[in-house]
Every structure is written in C-alpha cells, then in structure tokens.
Design an enzyme around this catalytic site. Structure first.
Site, PDB file in Angstrom:
ATOM      1  N   ARG A  62       0.746  -1.174  -0.158  1.00  0.00           N
ATOM      2  CA  ARG A  62       0.031   0.013   0.140  1.00  0.00           C
ATOM      3  C   ARG A  62       0.856   1.205   0.060  1.00  0.00           C
ATOM      4  NH1 ARG A  62      -2.610  -3.752   1.562  1.00  0.00           N
ATOM      5  NH2 ARG A  62      -0.809  -4.355   2.582  1.00  0.00           N
ATOM      6  N   THR A  63       1.803   1.494   0.890  1.00  0.00           N
ATOM      7  CA  THR A  63       2.391   2.825   1.153  1.00  0.00           C
ATOM      8  C   THR A  63       3.390   2.904   0.076  1.00  0.00           C
ATOM      9  OG1 THR A  63       2.528   2.055   3.404  1.00  0.00           O
ATOM     10  CG2 THR A  63       3.789   4.015   2.499  1.00  0.00           C
ATOM     11  N   LYS A  91      26.776  -3.702  -2.071  1.00  0.00           N
ATOM     12  CA  LYS A  91      28.212  -3.623  -2.314  1.00  0.00           C
ATOM     13  C   LYS A  91      28.954  -3.059  -1.066  1.00  0.00           C
ATOM     14  CE  LYS A  91      27.527  -1.985  -6.476  1.00  0.00           C
ATOM     15  NZ  LYS A  91      28.033  -1.141  -7.797  1.00  0.00           N
ATOM     16  N   ARG A 112      10.854   3.934   3.973  1.00  0.00           N
ATOM     17  CA  ARG A 112      10.559   2.933   4.626  1.00  0.00           C
ATOM     18  C   ARG A 112      11.763   2.146   5.077  1.00  0.00           C
ATOM     19  NH1 ARG A 112       5.527  -1.293   4.808  1.00  0.00           N
ATOM     20  NH2 ARG A 112       4.341   0.821   5.272  1.00  0.00           N
ATOM     21  N   HIS A 140       4.441   5.546  11.687  1.00  0.00           N
ATOM     22  CA  HIS A 140       3.801   5.728  10.371  1.00  0.00           C
ATOM     23  C   HIS A 140       3.015   6.738   9.838  1.00  0.00           C
ATOM     24  CE1 HIS A 140       2.936   4.198   6.377  1.00  0.00           C
ATOM     25  NE2 HIS A 140       2.671   2.975   6.641  1.00  0.00           N
TER      26      HIS A 140
HETATM   27  N1   CP Z   1      -0.613  -0.069   5.754  1.00  0.00           N
HETATM   28  C1   CP Z   1       0.711  -0.329   5.089  1.00  0.00           C
HETATM   29  O1   CP Z   1       1.565   0.288   5.849  1.00  0.00           O
HETATM   30  O2   CP Z   1       0.810  -1.142   4.306  1.00  0.00           O
HETATM   31  P1   CP Z   1       2.028  -1.652   3.537  1.00  0.00           P
HETATM   32  O3   CP Z   1       3.084  -2.265   4.451  1.00  0.00           O
HETATM   33  O4   CP Z   1       1.553  -2.953   2.337  1.00  0.00           O
HETATM   34  O5   CP Z   1       2.488  -0.419   2.935  1.00  0.00           O
END
Ligand code: CP
Length: 310
Positions: A62-63, A91, A112, A140
C-alpha cells in the site's frame, strides 16, 4: 493563516498541531473523487517536473504503491528502490551515502526502513523533505493521516469517538501514532485491547488511553461491553518479535459483527493475515479497503504541500 508545509519533513505525528492535521485532511479532499465536484483544482500538473524518490528498505504494498500512484497523479516522476540486493548497499555503501546520492536526484525522499529512528536519521542527512513511510515499530505518520481522513469521512468528525485498538499495541506503529493523533481532538476515548504482554508502550500513552489486556478468546465479549464507534484492528507483526506469535492470534468474524453497535466500523491498515476473516469484507462495517484507497488522496495532498506546490 494557512499552515506552511513547504520543505517540511514528515517524521512524527507529534510534530503536527490539530490545525495542521485538519489542513492536510481538508487538502486531501481536493484529490478525492467523492468530493471532486467541490474541487476547483487541476490536479495532474501540480508538481510537474518534481521527482519523488521511494527508498523502501522493508516490504510494502500500500504505502509504496499509493505514493507511487499519488506522485504520478500530480505530475511527478518517480525513482527509487525496494530491493537492496539491486542497489550499491549490497556492495557495502552506507545508509548516509545512499541518502546523499538519492537526494541529489530528487525533490522529496519517501523512506520505509525496519529501524525506529531511520526516517529522522535520513532527514538529518538530507536537505530536501523526507517523509517517514514507516520506521520499524515506531511510527507511520502518513498511515495516521489516512486513518484520520477515513474517520473524518465516515463520521464527519474527529472528536467524541470511542475507539478500540485491537491487537498488538506494543509493536504496532500505526496504533501508536493513531492514539496520539486522536488525543489532539476532544472527547475521544481510546482503548487498547491486546493480548497480555502486548500493551501500549508508556511513551505513546495519554490521559484518554486505557489498556485492556485480555484473553483474546474473550474479544467479542469485551467489544459487546465496550460498544466502540471504531474497531482499529491490526496484524500481530511477527517481524518485530522473537517469540512464537501464534499464542497472540485473534479473529474478527461474523460472530464479532453480531455484537457490534449499528454504526461501528472496522478499520485495519492492512496487510491482514488471519485476524479479520474475509467473511467480514462484505459488511458495510468493513471499511479497510476504502481506508487503503484514501491513502492515495492523502499522499497526493502531502506531496503537493511539502513541495510547496499547493
Ligand atoms: N498499511 C501499510 O503500511 O501497508 P504496507 O506495509 O503494504 O505499505
């Protein structure tokens, strides 16, 4: 006065005032087809010529993909990686050098990473805006913005709500940040229904938060007594835990639906594993797929704002 987000890092939901949260959510409506009749904005060229760099050190559906879509929908180009074995970190290149290089090719970094604090670390290195797309078990914030947006769209308000967070409060970053964000609005009551041992860490608790550690076999009974407006369920994130997580599993299913108040909705940041049975999906109470879609509108707004294009 309109809040100014130009050049700003989006790292921690604590950095937002209530007014700033509402401003981002109101801006997101301008990208949402459900509100488009009221929008005068021509969205497709807002950020033309800008580049988003997506640095995904940890898996995401999603993100990553909603940021990718959001950036392109407002006219941006997209670069980045989601497989470290195809980068020069494989590397031995350092995190710091990777951030320096990627910022030289882009106008905003979206990161992320499995370690708490990594987005802040990237922001300290980079001089362009950095957006935290999930830093380990910490936070998040863009998920929190889309969660708030979904609640606002569903209830028309962000106050006087009874919210049951269900699952692992200890490691689940979206629950940490949602609880903090809802405390900024008046009259909300947040209950953390978790297996014993997975209660909310002290740094994310507040006066309107209450831990309810239970035997998860008693979930339906607990929800029947609590009568929440919102159930915010989450996966047990085994990637952050050493022990066998099977003992923490729980299930929301048709029996759960039967005990919920009429207007109660079920949210989930997704991905789910087995905590929400697919038989629940067809219920009007299940709004988690709409919630995921809302992420795209919120991220369109946020990109436009940090780039100073809105
Ligand atoms: N909700 C969410 O962060 O989903 P993903 O880990 O798929 O990005």
């Amino acid at each position: 006065m309109k809040p100014n987000f130009k050049g700003r890092d989006i790292i921690d939901i604590n950095d937002f005032s209530k007014e700033e949260l509402l401003f981002v959510l109101e801006t997101a409506k301008e990208f949402d087809p459900d509100y488009l009749k009221r929008s005068k904005r021509s969205n497709y060229t807002i950020a033309q010529g800008e580049i988003a760099a997506l640095l995904f050190f940890e898996p995401s559906t999603r993100t990553e993909q909603s940021f990718r879509s959001a950036a392109q929908k407002i006219g941006m180009g997209v670069i980045g990686f989601n497989d470290l074995t195809l980068t020069s970190m494989h590397k031995g290149e350092t995190f710091t050098d990777t951030i320096r290089i990627m910022e030289s090719y882009s106008n905003v970094l979206i990161i992320r990473h499995p370690e708490a604090g990594s987005a802040k670390k990237a922001a300290d290195i980079a001089s362009i805006p950095v957006i935290n797309a999930g830093d380990g078990p910490n936070q998040h914030p863009t998920q929190t913005l889309l969660d708030l947006y979904t609640i606002l769209k569903q209830f028309g308000r962000l106050d006087n709500l009874k919210v049951a967070l269900v699952g692992d409060q200890k490691h689940y970053r979206t629950m940490h940040a949602l609880s903090i964000a809802l405390f900024k609005f008046s009259g909300n009551q947040i209950f953390g229904i978790s297996p014993k041992g997975l209660e909310m860490p002290a740094e994310f608790k507040h006066a309107n938060y209450q831990d309810l550690p239970i035997d998860m076999n008693k979930l339906n009974e607990t929800l029947a007594k609590l009568k929440p407006d919102i159930i915010y369920a989450g996966r047990i994130p085994k990637e952050y835990m050493k022990e066998d997580t099977k003992k923490y599993s729980y299930h929301i299913n048709k029996q759960t639906l039967a005990v919920l108040p009429k207007n109660c909705v079920i949210m989930h940041p997704l991905p789910r594993v087995d905590e929400v049975d697919p038989e629940v999906d067809s219920s009007p109470k299940a709004i988690y797929f709409t919630q995921a879609r809302n992420g795209m509108y919120v991220r369109e707004a946020l990109l436009g704002l940090v780039l100073g294009r809105i």
